[in-house]
Design a protein around this motif. Sequence first.
Motif, mmCIF file in Angstrom:
data_model
loop_
_atom_site.group_PDB
_atom_site.id
_atom_site.type_symbol
_atom_site.label_atom_id
_atom_site.label_comp_id
_atom_site.label_asym_id
_atom_site.label_seq_id
_atom_site.Cartn_x
_atom_site.Cartn_y
_atom_site.Cartn_z
ATOM 1 N N CYS A 153 0.813 -1.218 0.000
ATOM 2 C CA CYS A 153 0.000 0.000 0.000
ATOM 3 C C CYS A 153 0.849 1.272 0.000
ATOM 4 N N LEU A 154 1.994 1.233 0.660
ATOM 5 C CA LEU A 154 2.878 2.398 0.626
ATOM 6 C C LEU A 154 3.370 2.651 -0.794
ATOM 7 N N SER A 155 3.687 1.595 -1.510
ATOM 8 C CA SER A 155 4.138 1.741 -2.898
ATOM 9 C C SER A 155 3.038 2.331 -3.767
ATOM 10 N N ILE A 156 1.813 1.894 -3.541
ATOM 11 C CA ILE A 156 0.682 2.414 -4.314
ATOM 12 C C ILE A 156 0.496 3.901 -4.030
ATOM 13 N N LEU A 157 0.548 4.269 -2.751
ATOM 14 C CA LEU A 157 0.388 5.675 -2.390
ATOM 15 C C LEU A 157 1.548 6.525 -2.907
ATOM 16 N N SER A 158 2.722 5.942 -2.955
ATOM 17 C CA SER A 158 3.896 6.683 -3.405
ATOM 18 C C SER A 158 3.795 7.096 -4.867
ATOM 19 N N LYS A 159 2.975 6.374 -5.624
ATOM 20 C CA LYS A 159 2.755 6.763 -7.019
ATOM 21 C C LYS A 159 1.910 8.032 -7.097
ATOM 22 N N VAL A 160 1.084 8.237 -6.078
ATOM 23 C CA VAL A 160 0.259 9.439 -6.013
ATOM 24 C C VAL A 160 1.022 10.571 -5.328
ATOM 25 N N PHE A 161 1.785 10.192 -4.293
ATOM 26 C CA PHE A 161 2.552 11.164 -3.511
ATOM 27 C C PHE A 161 4.023 10.737 -3.515
ATOM 28 N N PRO A 162 4.793 11.115 -4.529
ATOM 29 C CA PRO A 162 6.192 10.667 -4.649
ATOM 30 C C PRO A 162 7.047 11.000 -3.428
ATOM 31 N N GLU A 163 6.680 12.033 -2.692
ATOM 32 C CA GLU A 163 7.467 12.418 -1.522
ATOM 33 C C GLU A 163 7.460 11.337 -0.446
ATOM 34 N N MET A 164 6.488 10.423 -0.493
ATOM 35 C CA MET A 164 6.418 9.365 0.504
ATOM 36 C C MET A 164 7.533 8.346 0.343
ATOM 37 N N LYS A 165 8.189 8.329 -0.813
ATOM 38 C CA LYS A 165 9.313 7.422 -1.024
ATOM 39 C C LYS A 165 10.524 7.827 -0.194
ATOM 40 N N LYS A 166 10.586 9.101 0.193
ATOM 41 C CA LYS A 166 11.765 9.621 0.868
ATOM 42 C C LYS A 166 11.696 9.439 2.384
ATOM 43 N N GLU A 167 10.571 9.801 2.970
ATOM 44 C CA GLU A 167 10.452 9.704 4.416
ATOM 45 C C GLU A 167 8.979 9.686 4.825
ATOM 46 N N LYS A 168 8.728 9.240 6.056
ATOM 47 C CA LYS A 168 7.384 9.255 6.606
ATOM 48 C C LYS A 168 7.259 10.495 7.479
ATOM 49 N N ASP A 169 6.540 11.472 6.971
ATOM 50 C CA ASP A 169 6.372 12.748 7.666
ATOM 51 C C ASP A 169 4.957 12.821 8.242
ATOM 52 N N TYR A 170 4.868 13.033 9.538
ATOM 53 C CA TYR A 170 3.554 12.970 10.169
ATOM 54 C C TYR A 170 2.626 14.084 9.681
ATOM 55 N N LYS A 171 3.196 15.226 9.315
ATOM 56 C CA LYS A 171 2.361 16.315 8.798
ATOM 57 C C LYS A 171 1.741 15.925 7.456
ATOM 58 N N HIS A 172 2.493 15.174 6.664
ATOM 59 C CA HIS A 172 1.975 14.721 5.378
ATOM 60 C C HIS A 172 0.845 13.699 5.587
ATOM 61 N N TYR A 173 1.027 12.788 6.546
ATOM 62 C CA TYR A 173 -0.020 11.805 6.823
ATOM 63 C C TYR A 173 -1.280 12.481 7.358
ATOM 64 N N GLN A 174 -1.084 13.518 8.131
ATOM 65 C CA GLN A 174 -2.245 14.253 8.622
ATOM 66 C C GLN A 174 -2.994 14.895 7.458
ATOM 67 N N LYS A 175 -2.248 15.425 6.501
ATOM 68 C CA LYS A 175 -2.853 16.104 5.355
ATOM 69 C C LYS A 175 -3.595 15.124 4.448
ATOM 70 N N ILE A 176 -2.958 13.985 4.129
ATOM 71 C CA ILE A 176 -3.569 13.082 3.150
ATOM 72 C C ILE A 176 -4.689 12.232 3.749
ATOM 73 N N SER A 177 -4.827 12.264 5.071
ATOM 74 C CA SER A 177 -5.958 11.566 5.708
ATOM 75 C C SER A 177 -7.039 12.538 6.158
ATOM 76 N N MET A 178 -6.852 13.832 5.896
ATOM 77 C CA MET A 178 -7.755 14.863 6.411
ATOM 78 C C MET A 178 -9.197 14.676 5.943
ATOM 79 N N GLU A 179 -9.381 14.135 4.748
ATOM 80 C CA GLU A 179 -10.740 13.953 4.234
ATOM 81 C C GLU A 179 -11.568 13.036 5.131
#
Length: 214
Positions: A153-179
């Motif tokens: 699932c991380l690989s699938i999400l990384s195709k949508v959000f390439p920045e996820m390949k670099k590091e796991k940033d909690y602010k990014h997870y908060q943003k992409i789960s905000m919906e």
Amino acid sequence: MNNPKNPFAGIAEGITDQKVIDNILVGYFNNRDISINWLQPARAGKSGGHGEVTNYCRSRKFKAVFDRNEYVIIHIDTDISLELGVPHNNENGHPFSPEHLIERVIAKFREKIGEDIYNQFANNIIFAIAVHSIECWLLPLHSKKAKSETNDCLSILSKVFPEMKKEKDYKHYQKISMEYSKNESLLNLYSENPSLKIFIEELQKRPIVISEES
């Protein structure tokens, strides 16, 4: 007068997982003032991982959690279930269903918590077990073709959000789960992913009341 209990405490693998669960609870209860008392990791920069989750659950601190908190949410991803002694496949090499895998992981946690303590607080323990990672819970939001996927699932999400390949940033997870913090969106989407559906159903089973002070 006794101080009221917090509605939720939480024990999770990491801060990124906490942010996803935070948004899910806000959406489920349709209440942006919900606050979870995260015990593990206590804050960004503190050590995390599945080992810290299991250590907390079998420590003396676990029973004391219920002195100040009504419910405790225990998060873990099943990508590490082999380390708990729970294989992903049956003896014929076929994958266990998410439901069966989660049941087996919960059985291991019952052992770690201790049967006496678990039985005393079973109704107040809510498992948030993601098959095989919490990134899978985000797929209904970001992948029309892989909403119910449980692998890579991380690989699938990384195709949508390439920045996820670099590091796991909690602010990014908060943003992409905000919906998910929107009640209508969560209720429309949660059943698309099998282990997210199980988590929501566990919330539905309990008479959880969120006071205005929560």
